[in-house]
Design an enzyme around this catalytic site. Structure first.
Site, PDB file in Angstrom:
ATOM      1  N   HIS A   1      -3.439 -59.174  41.474  1.00  0.00           N
ATOM      2  CA  HIS A   1      -2.410 -59.448  40.547  1.00  0.00           C
ATOM      3  C   HIS A   1      -1.188 -57.724  39.926  1.00  0.00           C
ATOM      4  CE1 HIS A   1      -0.714 -61.196  37.061  1.00  0.00           C
ATOM      5  NE2 HIS A   1      -1.254 -60.414  36.188  1.00  0.00           N
TER       6      HIS A   1
ATOM      7  N   CYS B   1      -3.470 -65.410  34.966  1.00  0.00           N
ATOM      8  CA  CYS B   1      -3.698 -64.489  36.314  1.00  0.00           C
ATOM      9  C   CYS B   1      -4.182 -64.371  37.156  1.00  0.00           C
ATOM     10  CB  CYS B   1      -2.978 -63.424  35.626  1.00  0.00           C
ATOM     11  SG  CYS B   1      -2.128 -63.145  33.987  1.00  0.00           S
TER      12      CYS B   1
ATOM     13  N   ASN C   1       4.849 -59.148  36.039  1.00  0.00           N
ATOM     14  CA  ASN C   1       3.978 -59.894  36.320  1.00  0.00           C
ATOM     15  C   ASN C   1       4.164 -61.336  35.886  1.00  0.00           C
ATOM     16  OD1 ASN C   1       1.979 -61.383  35.280  1.00  0.00           O
ATOM     17  ND2 ASN C   1       0.878 -59.647  34.323  1.00  0.00           N
TER      18      ASN C   1
HETATM   19  N1  ACO Z   1       9.753 -51.015  24.550  1.00  0.00           N
HETATM   20  C1  ACO Z   1       9.678 -49.296  24.266  1.00  0.00           C
HETATM   21  N2  ACO Z   1       8.733 -48.979  23.961  1.00  0.00           N
HETATM   22  C2  ACO Z   1       7.436 -50.091  23.654  1.00  0.00           C
HETATM   23  C3  ACO Z   1       7.720 -50.769  24.208  1.00  0.00           C
HETATM   24  C4  ACO Z   1       8.497 -51.705  24.514  1.00  0.00           C
HETATM   25  N3  ACO Z   1       8.876 -52.482  25.529  1.00  0.00           N
HETATM   26  N4  ACO Z   1       6.782 -52.122  24.233  1.00  0.00           N
HETATM   27  C5  ACO Z   1       4.936 -51.236  23.313  1.00  0.00           C
HETATM   28  N5  ACO Z   1       6.163 -49.936  23.118  1.00  0.00           N
HETATM   29  C6  ACO Z   1       6.308 -48.775  22.044  1.00  0.00           C
HETATM   30  C7  ACO Z   1       4.427 -49.353  21.059  1.00  0.00           C
HETATM   31  O1  ACO Z   1       5.575 -49.670  20.166  1.00  0.00           O
HETATM   32  C8  ACO Z   1       4.134 -47.484  21.158  1.00  0.00           C
HETATM   33  O2  ACO Z   1       5.135 -47.473  19.626  1.00  0.00           O
HETATM   34  P1  ACO Z   1       4.101 -46.478  18.817  1.00  0.00           P
HETATM   35  O3  ACO Z   1       3.546 -45.425  19.485  1.00  0.00           O
HETATM   36  O4  ACO Z   1       5.362 -45.612  18.067  1.00  0.00           O
HETATM   37  O5  ACO Z   1       2.956 -46.974  18.086  1.00  0.00           O
HETATM   38  C9  ACO Z   1       4.485 -47.328  22.077  1.00  0.00           C
HETATM   39  O6  ACO Z   1       5.513 -47.716  22.950  1.00  0.00           O
HETATM   40  C10 ACO Z   1       3.218 -47.499  23.290  1.00  0.00           C
HETATM   41  O7  ACO Z   1       2.428 -48.171  23.432  1.00  0.00           O
HETATM   42  P2  ACO Z   1       1.068 -48.663  24.079  1.00  0.00           P
HETATM   43  O8  ACO Z   1       1.171 -49.862  23.344  1.00  0.00           O
HETATM   44  O9  ACO Z   1       0.779 -47.234  23.520  1.00  0.00           O
HETATM   45  O10 ACO Z   1       1.870 -48.907  25.862  1.00  0.00           O
HETATM   46  P3  ACO Z   1       1.318 -48.383  27.020  1.00  0.00           P
HETATM   47  O11 ACO Z   1       0.995 -47.361  27.639  1.00  0.00           O
HETATM   48  O12 ACO Z   1      -0.403 -49.320  26.024  1.00  0.00           O
HETATM   49  O13 ACO Z   1       1.916 -50.167  27.435  1.00  0.00           O
HETATM   50  C11 ACO Z   1       1.210 -51.932  28.104  1.00  0.00           C
HETATM   51  C12 ACO Z   1       1.812 -50.886  27.216  1.00  0.00           C
HETATM   52  C13 ACO Z   1       2.671 -51.826  29.515  1.00  0.00           C
HETATM   53  C14 ACO Z   1       1.227 -53.894  27.269  1.00  0.00           C
HETATM   54  C15 ACO Z   1       0.129 -51.728  28.914  1.00  0.00           C
HETATM   55  O14 ACO Z   1      -0.832 -51.883  27.828  1.00  0.00           O
HETATM   56  C16 ACO Z   1      -0.860 -52.697  29.757  1.00  0.00           C
HETATM   57  O15 ACO Z   1      -0.316 -52.886  31.212  1.00  0.00           O
HETATM   58  N6  ACO Z   1      -1.641 -53.629  29.742  1.00  0.00           N
HETATM   59  C17 ACO Z   1      -2.008 -54.680  30.476  1.00  0.00           C
HETATM   60  C18 ACO Z   1      -1.853 -55.701  30.415  1.00  0.00           C
HETATM   61  C19 ACO Z   1      -1.742 -56.499  31.394  1.00  0.00           C
HETATM   62  O16 ACO Z   1      -1.874 -56.156  32.375  1.00  0.00           O
HETATM   63  N7  ACO Z   1      -1.933 -57.725  31.154  1.00  0.00           N
HETATM   64  C20 ACO Z   1      -2.457 -58.997  32.709  1.00  0.00           C
HETATM   65  C21 ACO Z   1      -3.162 -60.280  32.463  1.00  0.00           C
HETATM   66  S1  ACO Z   1      -1.471 -61.074  31.564  1.00  0.00           S
HETATM   67  C22 ACO Z   1      -1.873 -62.641  31.037  1.00  0.00           C
HETATM   68  O17 ACO Z   1      -2.984 -63.396  31.436  1.00  0.00           O
HETATM   69  C23 ACO Z   1      -1.458 -63.666  30.878  1.00  0.00           C
END
Ligand code: ACO
Length: 311
Positions: free
Chosen positions: A238, A114, A268
């Protein structure tokens, strides 16, 4: 100091729009979860006859037209991508063929996830300085839908396909600053082994990395240039997650309106996200000549990069 100035920009999107409801067909998720955790409301996925190459070519043609330059004036082409149609030839070579550009110029793909577009911007500047050209075509293009595991709800709802392209001029007195970095020790936190193999991501670790990296990159650019955030018109970072942008706004203590946001519509799009935003802002008249902008990217690698320039 030889800096870059933006002359033209363009973007391309595939035809298929999938809202959050459409993602419930693939995984157990909901519009409420995706919207509240990420801010994403929809994404574009390539359909029949669309891929990284077609998107890159369309965005490149629009950027070239917007720049007002003749194709013969382009002195370098770099495509930032992690989802090219082929390993060989590069996507950049296919753009070069489609636009019928000059033979004697450097043309290649660059992989920095990214952060790739911003790595490519500064690499293009170096190429122009080394090879004597004046104008560079820099593209970020991704078919993320091709590298996603559509049974993994942790990743598949987060990404989209798009391309953004920009034409830059190398000018002796253009205001320009660049910073970048890499944490190879964190390489496995996001990625996948091959185009055919789906990517995985340790979302929370990448989130923590992102909310410290964006403000640090902005601060480093300000320190390097002696400017203040008040003197910067736009921060275009980003577009991964609304909460990452909100946290960066809080840490930097700036008005939220200074940060451009379009991730609700595109999700994204990895290397395409910053040039897509820039092209969209230019098209809508939000980004105009004379404005100072900071562009900032972070992602798999882990990598990050930032550019400050006057438009
Ligand atoms: N729908 C419903 N529930 C979900 C989903 C979904 N799509 N995805 C995960 N969950 C659940 C998980 O299983 C978890 O359940 P549990 O508590 O029973 O275990 C719960 O939701 C919470 O999951 P978290 O991982 O704690 O969710 P979080 O609030 O951290 O959000 C996210 C996850 C959106 C991925 C966030 O961490 C994020 O945006 N991270 C950064 C990603 C990023 O910036 N990437 C850029 C680089 S990518 C690249 O370079 C190609």
């Amino acid at each position: 100091m030889n800096g870059l100035r933006l002359l033209g920009a363009g973007y391309a999107l595939p035809a298929n729009v999938l809202d959050n409801e459409a993602m419930t067909k693939y995984v157990e998720t909901s519009d409420e979860w995706i919207t509240s955790r990420t801010g994403i409301r929809q994404r574009y996925f390539c359909g029949e006859g669309e891929n990284t190459t077609t998107l890159a070519i369309e965005a490149a043609k629009k950027a070239l037209a917007d720049s007002g330059l003749a194709k013969e004036e382009i002195g370098c082409v770099i495509v930032a991508t992690s989802s090219g149609e082929y390993s060989m030839p590069s996507t950049a070579c296919l753009v070069h063929k489609a636009l019928e550009l000059n033979e004697n110029i450097p043309v290649f793909d660059l992989g920095a996830a990214c952060a790739g577009f911003l790595y490519a911007v500064d690499t293009a500047r170096a190429m122009l300085l080394a090879h004597g050209g004046k104008y560079a075509l820099v593209i970020g293009a991704e078919q993320m839908s091709h590298v996603l595991d559509m049974t993994d709800r942790n990743t598949c709802v987060l990404f989209g396909d798009a391309a953004g392209a920009a034409v830059f001029a190398l000018e002796e007195d253009a205001e320009y600053a660049y910073v970048c970095g890499t944490r190879g020790d964190l390489a496995i936190q996001v990625g996948g082994p091959r185009r055919e193999m789906p990517m995985t991501m340790e979302g929370q670790n990448v989130f923590r990395f992102a909310v410290s990296t964006i403000p640090a990159t902005v601060d480093e650019l300000l320190k390097k240039t002696g400017k203040t955030l008040e003197e910067v018109d736009w921060v275009v970072c980003h577009q991964a997650n609304q909460r990452i942008i909100d946290a960066s706004v809080r840490r930097l203590g700036v008005p939220a309106e200074k940060f451009y946001k379009n991730l609700d519509r595109y999700a994204n799009t990895s290397a395409a996200s910053v040039p897509l935003a820039i092209a969209e802002m230019k098209e809508s008249g939000k980004l105009v000549s004379g404005q100072r902008v900071i562009m900032c990217g972070f992602g798999g690698g882990l990598t990050w990069a930032g550019v400050m320039m006057k438009i």
